[in-house]
Design a protein around this motif. Sequence first.
Motif, PDB file in Angstrom:
ATOM      1  N   ARG A 388      13.416  74.345   6.816  1.00  0.00           N
ATOM      2  CA  ARG A 388      14.484  75.304   7.133  1.00  0.00           C
ATOM      3  C   ARG A 388      14.809  76.162   5.915  1.00  0.00           C
ATOM      4  NH1 ARG A 388      19.606  74.902   5.844  1.00  0.00           N
ATOM      5  NH2 ARG A 388      21.183  76.163   6.911  1.00  0.00           N
ATOM      6  N   ASN A 391      12.127  78.780   5.448  1.00  0.00           N
ATOM      7  CA  ASN A 391      12.256  79.859   6.438  1.00  0.00           C
ATOM      8  C   ASN A 391      13.392  80.820   6.077  1.00  0.00           C
ATOM      9  OD1 ASN A 391      10.164  78.757   7.936  1.00  0.00           O
ATOM     10  ND2 ASN A 391      11.525  77.571   9.259  1.00  0.00           N
ATOM     11  N   VAL A 392      14.531  80.262   5.665  1.00  0.00           N
ATOM     12  CA  VAL A 392      15.671  81.092   5.265  1.00  0.00           C
ATOM     13  C   VAL A 392      15.319  81.904   4.024  1.00  0.00           C
ATOM     14  CG1 VAL A 392      18.053  81.048   4.426  1.00  0.00           C
ATOM     15  CG2 VAL A 392      17.372  79.546   6.294  1.00  0.00           C
TER      16      VAL A 392
END
Length: 494
Positions: A388, A391-392
């Motif tokens: 995550r 991705n951010v």
Amino acid sequence: MNFSMIRYVIGLVMLFESAFLSLPCLIALIYHEKKGFSFWIMLFVCLIIGILFVMKKPKKTVYYAKEGFLTVAISWIVMSFFGALPFVINGDIPSVVDAMFETVSGFTTTGSSILTDVEALARCSLFWRSFTHWVGGMGVFVFVLAVMPLVGGQNIHLMRAESPGPSVGKLVPKIRKTSMILYKIYIFMTIVMVVLLLLGKLPLFDSLLLAFGTAGTGGFSILNSGCASYSPYIQYLIAIFMILFGVNFNVYYFILIKKFKDAIHYEELKYYLLFIGASVAMITYNIHSLFPTIEQAFRHALFQVGTVITTTGYASTDFNKWPEFSKFILVMLMFSGACAGSTGGGMKVSRLVIMLKTVKKELLSYLHPRTVRKVKFNGRIVEHEVIRGINVYMIAYAFVLMFSVLIISIDNFDFTSNFTAVVATLNNIGPGLNIVGPTGNFSMYSNLSKIVMIFDMLAGRLELFPMLLLINPYTWKEIKIRKNKKNKKEGHSI
């Protein structure tokens, strides 16, 4: 928000900067340079500010991720500002924006420059300019924590905010020992390179500055010709050490404690060397007709691949004149960057590998929906939070990249120059293509564009989020709300 702790840490950084400034002062004394007075002035200014900031120790010593991110971002800006002022005072770089650009480029190990005649600088200025690479390479807070560990037990937040890569952990249980191990390896490798450069018949001053730029993967040259005029021995030496400093320092720690299997089987290292080997082979084949011998083509391909993937920024030849195929490979390597936990910049090989494995996992899940698959890296399952976070990071990276290109396009230079200028600064590489290529510089851009690229250099070096948090209005709005609540409570208690 623990402002007293933030103030105290910034004070420590100022004290360390005053100590660092003593070195160009010494160089000025050795070479009898009057311009050295500017470094003496800033040494005392940083010393006084540092003492004032640390005189009163904070009552509350615990700080968390938000304080760590803001402290690191503010400290790097303050450190760069005061580090830039000697250039302005002694007249080597009269413009404050230009001096700030050059100094931020130094501390962030970017290597992008606004100087058209490097050799015109005083030796003390040349030394400070390159020494900022060495300081910024491993990280200011890694040095601070190695020498003077902070109280509060949350020092990992400072290290995570400053260290490159998708995640930062401890080599040993204590942060101070981890920092000391990293810097011992860093200093040892730097000394080895200086000795080998001296064996190549380079003067001590030149050897030190080249080693600073290579170790920090910064790339500030001390000659107008860059590294083109050096002997093949020096060029091979720089290329090899650039690649070595682009390796995750965990690998060297494993070698140090004789865990050779862990070092050899480090997955990121394999992909890193694969990227380098494949790129060198393809570029050598593509440019061999441009050089008299295949050895020269191989040497320059190795040098440029090494300098780009490690985001060092040195240049042994003008790769602007290379075929489009070779230039495209170099641009791709600009995005890749070196390994996490190294002195190199860019997205990091580990992020790219994990992203590719995540794509593969998602594709296979479409073929076999009921099969449970996990992404593994270095033999371990990658936690969802890490994926995550990557991705951010990529979303934030794309936004900063596009917005920066949009702003500097106001200067109306060609797209290739603008795009690679932002890529070069955001990934802490140094040169781009066309007017910002290895034989060009960034002096023609307006002050607005330079300020944008200063932000990009800092954001790239600090993994985006500390700088984004600093300029986020919600950060300061939250601080204001909490301050008002505190004041109301104190009013009621009275």
